[in-house]
Design an enzyme around this catalytic site. Structure first.
Site, mmCIF file in Angstrom:
data_model
loop_
_atom_site.group_PDB
_atom_site.id
_atom_site.type_symbol
_atom_site.label_atom_id
_atom_site.label_comp_id
_atom_site.label_asym_id
_atom_site.label_seq_id
_atom_site.Cartn_x
_atom_site.Cartn_y
_atom_site.Cartn_z
ATOM 1 N N ARG A 201 12.414 -17.117 -34.541
ATOM 2 C CA ARG A 201 12.744 -18.473 -35.033
ATOM 3 C C ARG A 201 14.013 -18.405 -35.881
ATOM 4 O O ARG A 201 14.896 -19.244 -35.760
ATOM 5 C CB ARG A 201 11.576 -19.036 -35.872
ATOM 6 C CG ARG A 201 10.387 -19.463 -35.037
ATOM 7 C CD ARG A 201 9.367 -20.223 -35.864
ATOM 8 N NE ARG A 201 8.344 -19.385 -36.467
ATOM 9 C CZ ARG A 201 7.258 -18.922 -35.851
ATOM 10 N NH1 ARG A 201 7.059 -19.204 -34.593
ATOM 11 N NH2 ARG A 201 6.359 -18.183 -36.492
ATOM 12 N N CYS A 323 5.577 -12.898 -22.763
ATOM 13 C CA CYS A 323 4.653 -12.321 -23.752
ATOM 14 C C CYS A 323 3.499 -11.600 -23.082
ATOM 15 O O CYS A 323 2.347 -11.747 -23.484
ATOM 16 C CB CYS A 323 4.170 -13.382 -24.727
ATOM 17 S SG CYS A 323 3.465 -14.831 -23.942
HETATM 18 C C1 LIG Z 1 3.729 -18.955 -25.533
HETATM 19 S S1 LIG Z 1 3.299 -20.580 -25.999
HETATM 20 C C2 LIG Z 1 4.752 -21.160 -26.770
HETATM 21 C C3 LIG Z 1 4.834 -20.846 -28.244
HETATM 22 C C4 LIG Z 1 5.928 -21.549 -28.983
HETATM 23 N N1 LIG Z 1 7.224 -21.213 -28.449
HETATM 24 C C5 LIG Z 1 5.873 -21.198 -30.464
HETATM 25 O O1 LIG Z 1 6.698 -20.370 -30.899
HETATM 26 O O2 LIG Z 1 5.024 -21.726 -31.172
HETATM 27 C C6 LIG Z 1 3.270 -21.430 -24.470
HETATM 28 C C7 LIG Z 1 3.118 -22.932 -24.551
HETATM 29 O O3 LIG Z 1 3.367 -23.452 -23.240
HETATM 30 C C8 LIG Z 1 2.563 -24.593 -23.041
HETATM 31 N N2 LIG Z 1 2.545 -24.829 -21.580
HETATM 32 C C9 LIG Z 1 1.849 -24.177 -20.625
HETATM 33 N N3 LIG Z 1 2.224 -24.603 -19.397
HETATM 34 C C10 LIG Z 1 3.190 -25.539 -19.588
HETATM 35 C C11 LIG Z 1 3.989 -26.320 -18.715
HETATM 36 N N4 LIG Z 1 3.887 -26.214 -17.401
HETATM 37 N N5 LIG Z 1 4.880 -27.165 -19.254
HETATM 38 C C12 LIG Z 1 5.006 -27.274 -20.594
HETATM 39 N N6 LIG Z 1 4.277 -26.556 -21.466
HETATM 40 C C13 LIG Z 1 3.386 -25.685 -20.978
HETATM 41 C C14 LIG Z 1 1.266 -24.276 -23.712
HETATM 42 O O4 LIG Z 1 0.590 -25.465 -24.066
HETATM 43 C C15 LIG Z 1 1.776 -23.475 -24.948
HETATM 44 O O5 LIG Z 1 1.933 -24.343 -26.038
#
Ligand SMILES: C[S@@+](CC[C@H](N)C(=O)[O-])C[C@H]1O[C@@H](n2cnc3c(N)ncnc32)[C@H](O)[C@@H]1O
Length: 380
Positions: A201, A323
């Site tokens: 971040r 990840c």
């Molecule tokens: C690895 S996390 C992201 C973490 C975020 N970058 C953070 O630092 O807090 C993945 C996110 O992707 C979302 N997600 C999963 N499939 C998705 C899609 N097709 N389009 C948008 N968001 C999606 C999930 O709800 C989740 O919040």
């Protein structure tokens, strides 16, 4: 209890690999969940836990003979705290399983609250000792368990989530650098917050300047978005999860910054976007247990990079993450390289960022390296 290895299987353990698989075990003497590990000649190798049901039969907890009691957990958590003393936040991963010689246990600290995750059968049995240690050492407001993941079945355990101690406050607020974030420990993803992106971040905030257009794909609770908006960037965050978008909006408010959050599919959004962006962040979810799942993540990385490179300004940046342990840094670089040549734009890779100090990466345990983020710059 004693676990004896087959001949020749001691080398890995001597090289600090913390797992012993069932087919590497010659014989077992006694019963229990705490065991001493010996080579085929009867030499002591390590102390650890024994899982009766799992493919992973033995997990190292120590390279010495010691009692696995509350004192043991106190010592481990004190060592853990020491490694994490410079973290600019009151929220961090206090115990990262094998990486902290606490195989099967994850403890996330959110200020004076703790969220634990139990990943092995023996650690489930030891949970009472862990809880007692947390209560005595940290006097927590509450301890909540988030063991609601499918992998527990391999250990013969059911999924579980619930309050273990104290009075639940949810969502709670944590402090990270000058920011505050709401964390939903009950309904949020993982244990509520992406602690592992803390350093990224800050890295990403330093890429932007006032007025830059930033797209935060898969934004979850808006961590990257809030940091970039704090620099005066015009930020759009996209997530498919309704609760995530709610939290992201509340987090922007909590930090007095403006950002737009869209509930939707990130793949569609980037494909359909008509704007030119200065920075695109893409942090998709990643589960790659099977070959097919791995292929689909590699495909997702290519696709996100492909559309991003079409929509970034000259000099613009893509910050793309994966990840899961199963996708290597080399594979990520390959997907990003292929996307850039497919779009016919030249890029440089400025940085490859790994997970932070509270998610320690043990080089002797490759499975502990799961987070890789690539920063690519479009040069023409
Ligand atoms: C690895 S996390 C992201 C973490 C975020 N970058 C953070 O630092 O807090 C993945 C996110 O992707 C979302 N997600 C999963 N499939 C998705 C899609 N097709 N389009 C948008 N968001 C999606 C999930 O709800 C989740 O919040």
């Amino acid at each position: 209890m004693k676990v004896f290895l087959k001949k020749g299987k001691e080398k890995k353990v001597k090289h600090f690999y913390p797992w012993v698989f069932r087919d590497e075990v010659e014989k077992i003497e006694g019963e229990g969940i705490v065991a001493e590990l010996y080579d085929s000649e009867g030499n002591f190798l390590a102390l650890g836990t024994y899982s009766p049901y799992s493919r992973i039969a033995f997990r190292v907890l120590s390279y010495e003979r010691e009692e696995v009691n509350e004192e043991f957990f106190k010592r481990r958590l004190r060592e853990s705290e020491l490694l994490r003393r410079d973290i600019p936040s009151n929220a961090y991963r206090l115990a990262f399983s094998e990486s902290d010689l606490l195989s099967g246990l994850i403890i996330d600290r959110y200020g004076d609250a703790f969220v634990i995750q139990v990943r092995s059968y023996p650690m489930e049995i030891l949970k009472e000792k862990v809880l007692k240690t947390l209560v005595e050492e940290f006097n927590p407001a509450f301890v909540y368990e988030r063991s609601d993941f499918k992998g527990r079945r391999e250990e013969g355990l059911k999924e579980f989530k619930g309050l273990l101690y104290g009075k639940l406050e949810n969502p709670l607020i944590i402090e990270e650098r000058e920011f505050k974030f709401l964390v939903d420990v009950v309904e949020g993803l993982k244990t509520g917050f992406y602690l592992d992106q803390r350093d990224n971040r800050e890295y990403v905030r330093n890429l932007v300047k006032e007025g830059d257009r930033v797209l935060d794909l898969f934004c979850y609770s808006g961590g990257f978005s809030v940091y970039c908006a704090n620099r005066g960037a015009k930020v759009v965050g996209v997530d498919i999860n309704k609760r995530a978008v709610e939290l992201a909006r509340e987090n922007a408010k909590l930090n007095s910054v403006k950002a737009d959050f869209v509930l939707g599919n990130a793949f569609d959004f980037i494909q359909e976007s008509k704007e030119e962006w200065d920075l695109i962040i893409a942090d998709p979810p990643a589960i790659a247990k099977t070959k097919k799942e791995k292929e689909s993540i590699l495909w997702a990385i290519w696709k996100l990079a492909y559309y991003s490179f079409q929509k970034l300004k000259k000099g613009g940046s893509l910050f793309i993450c994966s990840c899961t342990y199963q996708i290597s840094s080399e594979e990520m670089i390959r997907q990003v390289r292929l996307a850039s040549t497919d779009v016919k734009r030249r890029i440089i890779i400025k940085s490859l960022n790994l997970q932070p100090i509270d998610h320690p990466y043990l080089p002797t345990f490759p499975e502990s390296l799961y987070l890789k983020c690539l920063h690519a710059i479009v040069i023409d």
